[in-house]
Design an enzyme around this catalytic site. Structure first.
Site, PDB file in Angstrom:
ATOM      1  CB  SER A 160      -0.959  -0.041   1.195  1.00 29.69           C
ATOM      2  OG  SER A 160      -1.922   0.984   1.116  1.00 29.69           O
ATOM      3  CG  ASP A 210      -6.531  -2.273  -4.163  1.00 29.85           C
ATOM      4  OD1 ASP A 210      -7.225  -1.557  -3.409  1.00 29.85           O
ATOM      5  OD2 ASP A 210      -5.291  -2.317  -4.103  1.00 29.85           O
ATOM      6  CG  HIS A 244      -5.471  -2.136  -0.546  1.00 29.19           C
ATOM      7  ND1 HIS A 244      -4.666  -1.553  -1.504  1.00 29.19           N
ATOM      8  CD2 HIS A 244      -5.057  -1.635   0.660  1.00 29.19           C
ATOM      9  CE1 HIS A 244      -3.808  -0.743  -0.917  1.00 29.19           C
ATOM     10  NE2 HIS A 244      -4.019  -0.773   0.396  1.00 29.19           N
TER      11      HIS A 244
END
Length: 319
Positions: free
Chosen positions: A188, A234, A266
């Site tokens: 991320s 995601d 995600h």
């Protein structure tokens, strides 16, 4: 020949005894020359046969571990037993501490720093630390200074973590690190930090952003071999606005690959994942260890499309 004439026989002396036949000097020289040429040809053939029998990768000083297979790379751990060491938050300079995983076998290895994502801790990427170390790397999974740190801050902290392993960790860790072979990974915002540091440090051997997030969409300055892993479901860092444009912006002159997980979100990198583990290890082995035995897993790469675990794969193969 007359009907009763004697047949020619060996040369005889006056007493009728057979005489040795003397080979002329020129003929002896020719025979010796042919013998020497035959011996040289045989020796050359033997050397060639031995060379062909030797593994092509035998000259690589960074090669570690057995010949790779799909089963080995998809297993939960690799061929090396792993020890771990805590990097205290109070002893760490520039990042929030972490855990170092390293092979017990006394040798030198490439080193990898891994950052968690926004609001995450090192626990969310711990499985990657142990998995990658078990394939022959020294790995630190870090806590960031605060869980809200942004990507560029995480880039600085990844860099600080690499420095810590090289200079401040225990001798057991330091003695195992080849400081010329370093790599970074992150999830991320940690993936965004990975891209940022890769753009600043062309000496890195590999970078692997995992479902990366960053406001910057142009990474044309990166010169580091980069594998970007996205997830098709995601909604936090959608591949259409993050992973894909990040990959497309990387220069075609570098080794790069894009792998999109099918049916994943995600947070796919936060739990053990066969595909992430397999291709992350293969990428690090190929570019940190320069181990071409792993090229077979990257070129042409995994099959993508319907009924698979990979939605899409593309790269700048051959590597």
């Amino acid at each position: 020949m007359p009907p009763h004439a004697a047949r020619p026989g060996p040369a005889q002396n006056r007493r009728g005894r057979a005489m040795a036949v003397i080979t002329p000097r020129r003929e002896r020289s020719s025979l010796l020359s042919r013998a020497l040429r035959f011996t040289a040809a045989a020796a050359t053939a033997l050397v060639t046969a031995v060379s062909l029998a030797a593994p092509a990768h035998a000259a690589n000083p960074y090669e570690r571990g057995p010949n790779p297979t799909d089963a080995l790379l998809e297993a939960r751990s690799g061929p090396f037993s792993v020890s771990e060491e805590r990097a205290s938050r109070f002893g760490a300079d520039g990042f929030g501490g972490g855990t170092i995983y390293y092979p017990r076998e006394n040798n030198t290895y490439g080193a990898v720093a891994i950052s968690p994502g926004y609001t995450g801790t090192q626990a969310s990427v711990a499985w990657l630390g142990e998995r990658i170390a078990s394939h022959g790397f020294v790995v630190i999974t870090i806590d960031t200074n605060t869980t809200l740190d942004q990507p560029d801050s995480r880039a600085r902290q990844l860099n600080a973590a690499l420095d810590y392993m090289i200079n401040d960790a225990s001798s057991a860790v330091r003695s195992r690190i080849d400081s010329s072979r370093l790599a970074v990974m992150g999830h991320s915002m940690g993936g965004g930090g990975t891209l940022r540091l890769a753009s600043q440090r062309p000496d890195l051997k590999a970078a692997i952003p995992l479902t990366p997030w960053h406001l910057n969409k142009n990474w044309s300055s990166v010169r580091v071999p980069t594998l970007i892993i996205g997830a098709d479901l995601d909604t936090i860092a959608p591949v259409l606005t993050h992973a894909r444009p990040f990959y497309n912006s990387l220069p075609t002159s570098i080794s790069k690959a894009y792998l999109e997980l099918d049916g994943a979100t995600h947070f796919a990198p936060n739990i053990p994942n066969k595909i992430i583990g397999k291709y992350s290890v293969a990428w690090l082995k190929r570019f940190v260890d320069n181990d071409t035995r792993y090229t077979q897993f990257l070129c042409p790469g995994p099959r993508d499309g319907l009924f698979g675990e990979v939605e899409e794969y593309r790269s700048t193969c051959p590597f």
